[in-house]
Design a protein around this motif. Structure first.
Motif, PDB file in Angstrom:
ATOM      1  N   ARG A   2     -27.685 -10.608 -64.517  1.00  0.00           N
ATOM      2  CA  ARG A   2     -26.450 -11.033 -65.204  1.00  0.00           C
ATOM      3  C   ARG A   2     -25.362  -9.976 -65.054  1.00  0.00           C
ATOM      4  NH1 ARG A   2     -29.921 -12.510 -69.361  1.00  0.00           N
ATOM      5  NH2 ARG A   2     -29.085 -10.920 -70.778  1.00  0.00           N
ATOM      6  N   LEU A   3     -25.766  -8.697 -65.109  1.00  0.00           N
ATOM      7  CA  LEU A   3     -24.791  -7.625 -64.920  1.00  0.00           C
ATOM      8  C   LEU A   3     -24.184  -7.684 -63.522  1.00  0.00           C
ATOM      9  CD1 LEU A   3     -26.397  -4.540 -66.699  1.00  0.00           C
ATOM     10  CD2 LEU A   3     -24.130  -5.495 -67.151  1.00  0.00           C
ATOM     11  N   ALA A  16     -18.079  -0.491 -68.828  1.00  0.00           N
ATOM     12  CA  ALA A  16     -19.389  -0.829 -69.384  1.00  0.00           C
ATOM     13  C   ALA A  16     -19.266  -1.687 -70.640  1.00  0.00           C
ATOM     14  CB  ALA A  16     -20.168   0.445 -69.675  1.00  0.00           C
ATOM     15  N   LYS A  17     -18.331  -1.347 -71.536  1.00  0.00           N
ATOM     16  CA  LYS A  17     -18.219  -2.103 -72.780  1.00  0.00           C
ATOM     17  C   LYS A  17     -17.886  -3.572 -72.522  1.00  0.00           C
ATOM     18  CE  LYS A  17     -16.985   1.712 -75.860  1.00  0.00           C
ATOM     19  NZ  LYS A  17     -15.964   2.262 -76.791  1.00  0.00           N
ATOM     20  N   GLY A  24     -23.672 -10.244 -73.116  1.00  0.00           N
ATOM     21  CA  GLY A  24     -24.421 -10.374 -74.358  1.00  0.00           C
ATOM     22  C   GLY A  24     -25.489  -9.309 -74.529  1.00  0.00           C
ATOM     23  N   LEU A  25     -25.368  -8.196 -73.809  1.00  0.00           N
ATOM     24  CA  LEU A  25     -26.340  -7.105 -73.901  1.00  0.00           C
ATOM     25  C   LEU A  25     -25.864  -6.056 -74.905  1.00  0.00           C
ATOM     26  CD1 LEU A  25     -27.053  -6.563 -70.084  1.00  0.00           C
ATOM     27  CD2 LEU A  25     -28.634  -7.570 -71.741  1.00  0.00           C
ATOM     28  N   ALA A  30     -27.008  -1.991 -71.831  1.00  0.00           N
ATOM     29  CA  ALA A  30     -26.103  -2.156 -70.696  1.00  0.00           C
ATOM     30  C   ALA A  30     -25.894  -0.836 -69.974  1.00  0.00           C
ATOM     31  CB  ALA A  30     -24.759  -2.716 -71.175  1.00  0.00           C
ATOM     32  N   TYR A  31     -25.681   0.258 -70.741  1.00  0.00           N
ATOM     33  CA  TYR A  31     -25.514   1.577 -70.124  1.00  0.00           C
ATOM     34  C   TYR A  31     -26.742   1.952 -69.288  1.00  0.00           C
ATOM     35  CZ  TYR A  31     -21.158   3.180 -72.297  1.00  0.00           C
ATOM     36  OH  TYR A  31     -19.841   3.363 -72.644  1.00  0.00           O
TER      37      TYR A  31
END
Length: 237
Positions: A2-3, A16-17, A24-25, A30-31
């Motif tokens: 998804r990323l 990143a934010k 939705g992470l 995510a980081y």
């Protein structure tokens, strides 16, 4: 994944934010994933923004290549069923005869490769068709590496005889071979030239159906003519 998909949707990169929010992470997750993807080359980071990396782009190119190969395979399968013969697609690449795809079925079985196709180009319609598209020097170079050798009673006898036959082959004319590669089988190959690439589509039939060979080859050649535009990119893979 998804990323990667989300990054791909941002041509000018994304922080990143924003990526965490859109996927939705949780931000820590995510980081962590973004750092891993950067380390593995799937993403690259510039001034706090993330972009697709070289590994992701290679993956995309591979997917596009698979799609083009699938186009050729689907086309061959359609011709196999509509004409009622096994269909072969081959190229002459880097000095070698390469059979790229074969579409056969129980009703239309392919010829068994009992002698290496690369080494016996002089004996089968695929090889003869590809060699006929080369210049004289390239033909002689090929035959210096893979000299003519009889593999059935019907095979051409020597290099000079083959070269004379190839010289007589008319441009864009189907090349026909009768029991030269496999006793009991006849074959025809239609030349396809895309730029400097020599390629061919070929068919085979049992010798007792030899009367069907040329009509089937002519029908396939007509089909190739109608679809060559859409096949050009696929053929050049």
């Amino acid at each position: 994944m998804r990323l990667l998909e989300t990054v791909a949707a941002h041509a000018y990169g994304a922080p990143a934010k924003q990526l965490a929010r859109e996927t939705g992470l949780a931000l820590p997750t995510a980081y962590h994933l973004l750092r891993t993807l950067v380390h593995e080359g799937y993403l690259r980071r510039e001034k706090g923004l993330f972009f697709l990396g070289d590994a992701a782009e290679r993956l995309g190119r591979s997917g596009a290549q698979q799609k083009r190969r699938s186009t050729v395979a689907d086309t061959l399968a359609h011709w196999r069923d509509s004409i009622g013969v096994p269909v072969y697609y081959a190229m002459y690449r880097n000095g070698e005869i390469e059979v790229m795809c074969v579409s056969a079925s129980r009703q239309a079985p392919a010829v068994e490769e009992w002698a290496d196709f690369r080494e016996t180009g002089h004996a089968h319609a695929i090889g003869q068709c590809l060699l006929s598209q080369l210049d004289e020097d390239a033909r002689r170079d090929h035959l210096a590496r893979y000299p003519v050798r009889p593999i059935t009673p019907y095979t051409v006898r020597d290099n000079d005889a083959l070269l004379r036959r190839l010289a007589r082959t008319r441009r864009m004319e189907p090349v026909v071979e009768r029991q030269e590669y496999a006793v009991g089988t006849v074959c025809a190959a239609v030349p396809i030239t895309v730029g400097t690439t020599a390629a061919t589509m070929a068919i085979s039939l049992p010798v007792h159906h030899a009367d069907r060979l040329m009509p089937a080859a002519q029908r396939m050649q007509a089909e190739i003519g109608r679809h060559l535009g859409s096949l050009t990119l696929s053929i050049s893979i």
